[in-house]
Design an enzyme around this catalytic site. Structure first.
Site, short mmCIF file in Angstrom:
data_model
loop_
_atom_site.label_atom_id
_atom_site.label_comp_id
_atom_site.label_asym_id
_atom_site.label_seq_id
_atom_site.Cartn_x
_atom_site.Cartn_y
_atom_site.Cartn_z
N CYS A 119 0.81 -1.21 0.00
CA CYS A 119 0.00 0.00 0.00
C CYS A 119 0.85 1.28 0.00
O CYS A 119 0.99 1.96 1.02
CB CYS A 119 -0.99 0.05 1.16
SG CYS A 119 -2.29 1.24 0.82
N LYS A 176 1.73 -3.47 -4.24
CA LYS A 176 1.24 -4.56 -3.39
C LYS A 176 0.04 -4.12 -2.55
O LYS A 176 0.18 -3.37 -1.59
CB LYS A 176 2.37 -5.05 -2.48
CG LYS A 176 3.56 -5.63 -3.24
CD LYS A 176 4.67 -6.05 -2.31
CE LYS A 176 5.91 -6.54 -3.06
NZ LYS A 176 5.70 -7.72 -3.91
N ALA A 179 -6.38 -5.01 -3.08
CA ALA A 179 -7.11 -4.84 -4.33
C ALA A 179 -6.44 -5.64 -5.45
O ALA A 179 -7.11 -6.28 -6.27
CB ALA A 179 -7.19 -3.37 -4.71
N CYS A 205 -5.47 2.04 -4.86
CA CYS A 205 -5.07 2.66 -3.61
C CYS A 205 -6.06 3.77 -3.27
O CYS A 205 -6.07 4.81 -3.93
CB CYS A 205 -3.65 3.22 -3.77
SG CYS A 205 -2.98 3.77 -2.21
P1 FAD Z 1 -1.07 -10.77 4.14
O1 FAD Z 1 -2.50 -10.40 4.14
O2 FAD Z 1 -0.12 -9.91 4.88
O3 FAD Z 1 -1.00 -12.27 4.70
C1 FAD Z 1 0.19 -13.00 4.85
C2 FAD Z 1 -0.08 -14.16 5.79
O4 FAD Z 1 1.04 -15.07 5.77
C3 FAD Z 1 -0.26 -13.72 7.22
O5 FAD Z 1 -1.48 -14.22 7.74
C4 FAD Z 1 0.95 -14.30 7.94
O6 FAD Z 1 0.68 -14.66 9.29
C5 FAD Z 1 1.27 -15.51 7.08
N1 FAD Z 1 2.64 -15.99 7.24
C6 FAD Z 1 3.76 -15.30 7.51
N2 FAD Z 1 4.81 -16.11 7.63
C7 FAD Z 1 4.36 -17.36 7.41
C8 FAD Z 1 4.97 -18.64 7.39
N3 FAD Z 1 6.28 -18.82 7.63
N4 FAD Z 1 4.19 -19.73 7.12
C9 FAD Z 1 2.88 -19.58 6.88
N5 FAD Z 1 2.25 -18.40 6.89
C10 FAD Z 1 2.98 -17.30 7.15
N6 FAD Z 1 -4.54 -2.75 0.38
C11 FAD Z 1 -5.59 -2.25 -0.35
O7 FAD Z 1 -6.01 -2.89 -1.31
N7 FAD Z 1 -6.18 -1.07 -0.05
C12 FAD Z 1 -5.77 -0.33 1.02
O8 FAD Z 1 -6.33 0.73 1.31
C13 FAD Z 1 -4.67 -0.81 1.82
N8 FAD Z 1 -4.22 -0.11 2.88
C14 FAD Z 1 -3.23 -0.64 3.67
C15 FAD Z 1 -2.83 0.07 4.79
C16 FAD Z 1 -1.87 -0.44 5.65
C17 FAD Z 1 -1.44 0.36 6.84
C18 FAD Z 1 -1.31 -1.73 5.39
C19 FAD Z 1 -0.31 -2.32 6.34
C20 FAD Z 1 -1.70 -2.43 4.26
C21 FAD Z 1 -2.65 -1.90 3.39
N9 FAD Z 1 -3.06 -2.57 2.24
C22 FAD Z 1 -4.08 -2.06 1.46
C23 FAD Z 1 -2.28 -3.75 1.75
C24 FAD Z 1 -2.91 -5.10 2.04
O9 FAD Z 1 -3.22 -5.23 3.40
C25 FAD Z 1 -1.95 -6.20 1.61
O10 FAD Z 1 -1.48 -5.94 0.32
C26 FAD Z 1 -2.64 -7.56 1.63
O11 FAD Z 1 -3.00 -7.90 2.95
C27 FAD Z 1 -1.75 -8.63 1.02
O12 FAD Z 1 -2.30 -9.90 1.18
P2 FAD Z 1 -1.35 -11.17 1.32
O13 FAD Z 1 -2.26 -12.32 1.53
O14 FAD Z 1 -0.37 -11.20 0.23
O15 FAD Z 1 -0.51 -10.88 2.66
C1 UQ1 Z 2 -10.50 -3.88 -3.67
O1 UQ1 Z 2 -10.94 -4.76 -4.41
C2 UQ1 Z 2 -9.90 -4.24 -2.42
O2 UQ1 Z 2 -9.78 -5.55 -2.07
C3 UQ1 Z 2 -10.81 -6.17 -1.44
C4 UQ1 Z 2 -9.38 -3.24 -1.59
O3 UQ1 Z 2 -8.79 -3.61 -0.44
C5 UQ1 Z 2 -9.31 -3.26 0.73
C6 UQ1 Z 2 -9.45 -1.85 -1.96
O4 UQ1 Z 2 -8.99 -0.98 -1.20
C7 UQ1 Z 2 -10.08 -1.49 -3.22
C8 UQ1 Z 2 -10.18 -0.05 -3.56
C9 UQ1 Z 2 -10.56 -2.49 -4.07
C10 UQ1 Z 2 -11.17 -2.15 -5.40
C11 UQ1 Z 2 -12.66 -2.08 -5.32
C12 UQ1 Z 2 -13.47 -1.19 -5.94
C13 UQ1 Z 2 -14.94 -1.29 -5.74
C14 UQ1 Z 2 -12.96 -0.10 -6.80
#
Ligand code: FAD
Ligand code: UQ1
Length: 410
Positions: A161, A303, A306, A338
């Site tokens: 993000c 990353k 969304a 974002c």
């Molecule tokens: P994660 O959701 O981080 O999951 C990873 C998982 O792997 C965790 O559960 C962890 O425990 C597990 N794991 C770690 N190590 C191991 C291991 N050794 N073995 C097995 N499992 C393990 N995204 C948006 O789309 N919109 C937003 O507005 C937005 N705002 C954000 C604001 C903040 C402050 C933050 C921190 C993130 C934001 N994001 C946003 C980003 C979003 O949260 C991540 O991109 C998303 O969670 C990625 O998903 P993921 O499954 O790849 O990783």
């Molecule tokens: C989205 O799909 C998503 O994942 C569930 C987010 O993460 C929280 C988002 O922040 C956004 C903006 C989307 C995109 C969704 C729409 C309706 C534009």
């Protein structure tokens, strides 16, 4: 030793979503999720937790409650990947063999790469929205701030993000304006990057907004040290190498981030440590029965959850094709989004693709600050996340975007 048709490593946004989809497809007993954590957080809410709009408890649910009923939860961390043997070794000694593997482990925060961290979080005035441990400290620091210097940082690595480091500045600015401390505040955004945002359209709008609101952007400033007893932060200017010390009264830190160690040392990694997948199909470039999605993957897009949503649709189609001995047919365009919260009640919804070209869903100019987009971010997105994405029923807004364009354009 256990065998599964599909092993998913990581139970975050991407792992749970894929677990729901493939659990339904393959049936009970055929899919497992390896995940050590007891709590599943909706991390996008942390921007609003740090900004004092939502609580940390609102952002989390018990992992047991989001784990799809069709999958087996292996409550352990993956410690070693042996893709030649189709094997994952876990921290509790379990060895899992699989026919297919999805790696969705997220990324690692590296607070320790900044001198003085994480110890400085024991002091007042230091917060970070990126960790459940420190996110509540952000709002405390914002409330305690009675004037002086406020600094918001962006590190010299890719992060999840990429908008979050500045969103919290906008929320703080807004809070101080409402509470009559804004005229006593010097606010700066010290970023390692040479631009305020990677997409030209939004960068121009945001740079203009910062100028109007007197938020000073210091480009190419990379945080290298925090000295909390002196309330000083040291930055390295990445072009000149010069060290510059900023006194602060409050500081919000976005830590350096990178791939997990367990992936870095594994044969799945690219030269940096991200899981080395094809940027269109999400299939591993060397192990055809391995896919990766989300923050741990090498996919060269911003990353976000969304992006995960959009990738899940592609991954489901392509892995299903592989399971049927067919070629992966769906191509990911890099869609990511974002929601750039610009105040309590306003938001610019950035959406774009691999080419950093806007790919907006709604038939309005999303470059404008809008109340509707705030509502989407604060109230609608959490619902879409918990009941859509995690249940495997949300693959991003691509379908709706195309419908609204009536098949014309992207
Ligand atoms: P994660 O959701 O981080 O999951 C990873 C998982 O792997 C965790 O559960 C962890 O425990 C597990 N794991 C770690 N190590 C191991 C291991 N050794 N073995 C097995 N499992 C393990 N995204 C948006 O789309 N919109 C937003 O507005 C937005 N705002 C954000 C604001 C903040 C402050 C933050 C921190 C993130 C934001 N994001 C946003 C980003 C979003 O949260 C991540 O991109 C998303 O969670 C990625 O998903 P993921 O499954 O790849 O990783
Ligand atoms: C989205 O799909 C998503 O994942 C569930 C987010 O993460 C929280 C988002 O922040 C956004 C903006 C989307 C995109 C969704 C729409 C309706 C534009």
């Amino acid at each position: 030793k256990k065998h599964y048709k599909l092993c998913i490593v990581g139970g975050g946004a991407a792992g749970i979503s894929n677990g729901s989809k493939f659990g339904r497809k393959l049936g009970q007993g055929n899919v497992c999720i390896v995940e050590p954590s007891e709590v599943h957080y909706y991390q996008p809410m942390w921007t609003l937790v740090g900004g004092g709009v939502k609580s940390l408890t609102q952002s989390g649910k018990a992992m047991a409650d989001v784990m799809p009923q069709t999958v087996d939860w292996i409550k352990a961390g993956a410690e070693e990947f042996s893709p030649e043997n189709n094997l994952v070794r876990c921290s509790d000694g379990t060895e899992i063999t699989y026919d297919y593997l999805i790696v969705a482990m997220g990324l690692q925060l590296h607070y320790e790469k900044v001198k003085g961290l994480p110890e400085a979080f024991q002091y007042d005035g230091v917060g970070s929205n990126f960790s459940s441990k420190y996110v509540e400290k952000t709002f405390r620091a914002i409330q305690d701030f009675k004037g002086g210097n406020a600094i918001f940082t962006f590190p010299n690595t890719p992060i999840k993000c990429a908008g979050a480091p500045q969103k919290i500045m906008y929320l703080a600015d807004d809070y101080w304006t409402r509470n009559n401390v804004r005229d006593k505040a010097n606010i700066s955004y010290n970023t390692a990057l040479p631009v305020v945002f990677g997409v030209k359209k939004y960068a121009a709008i945001l740079a203009d907004l910062c100028q109007r609101r007197n938020l000073k952007i210091n480009y190419r400033h990379n945080l290298v040290e925090v000295i909390p007893d002196k309330k000083e932060a040291v930055f390295e200017h990445l072009d000149t190498g010069e060290k510059i010390t900023f006194p602060y009264d409050m500081i919000h830190i976005t830590p350096p981030m990178g791939p997990l160690e367990v992936l870095k040392k594994s044969p799945l990694a690219d030269s940096v440590g991200w899981v080395d997948v094809d940027k269109q199909t999400l299939q591993h470039v060397r192990y055809p029965n391995v896919f990766s999605t989300g923050d741990c993957s090498s996919l060269p897009t911003s990353k976000t959850a969304a992006a995960v949503a959009a990738q899940c649709g592609i991954l489901y189609n392509n892995l299903s094709a592989i399971m049927d001995s067919q070629e992966p047919g769906k191509k990911y365009d890099g869609y990511t989004s974002c929601p750039l919260v610009t105040s309590r009640g306003k938001c610019i919804l950035a959406e774009f693709d691999y080419d950093l070209q806007p790919l907006e869903t709604f038939p309005v100019d999303q470059g404008k600050e809008r109340r509707t987009m705030w509502h989407l971010k604060a109230n609608v997105m959490p619902e879409i996340y918990w009941t859509g994405l995690l249940k495997g029923r949300w693959a991003g807004p691509g379908f709706y975007r195309k419908a609204m364009r009536l098949g014309m354009g992207k």
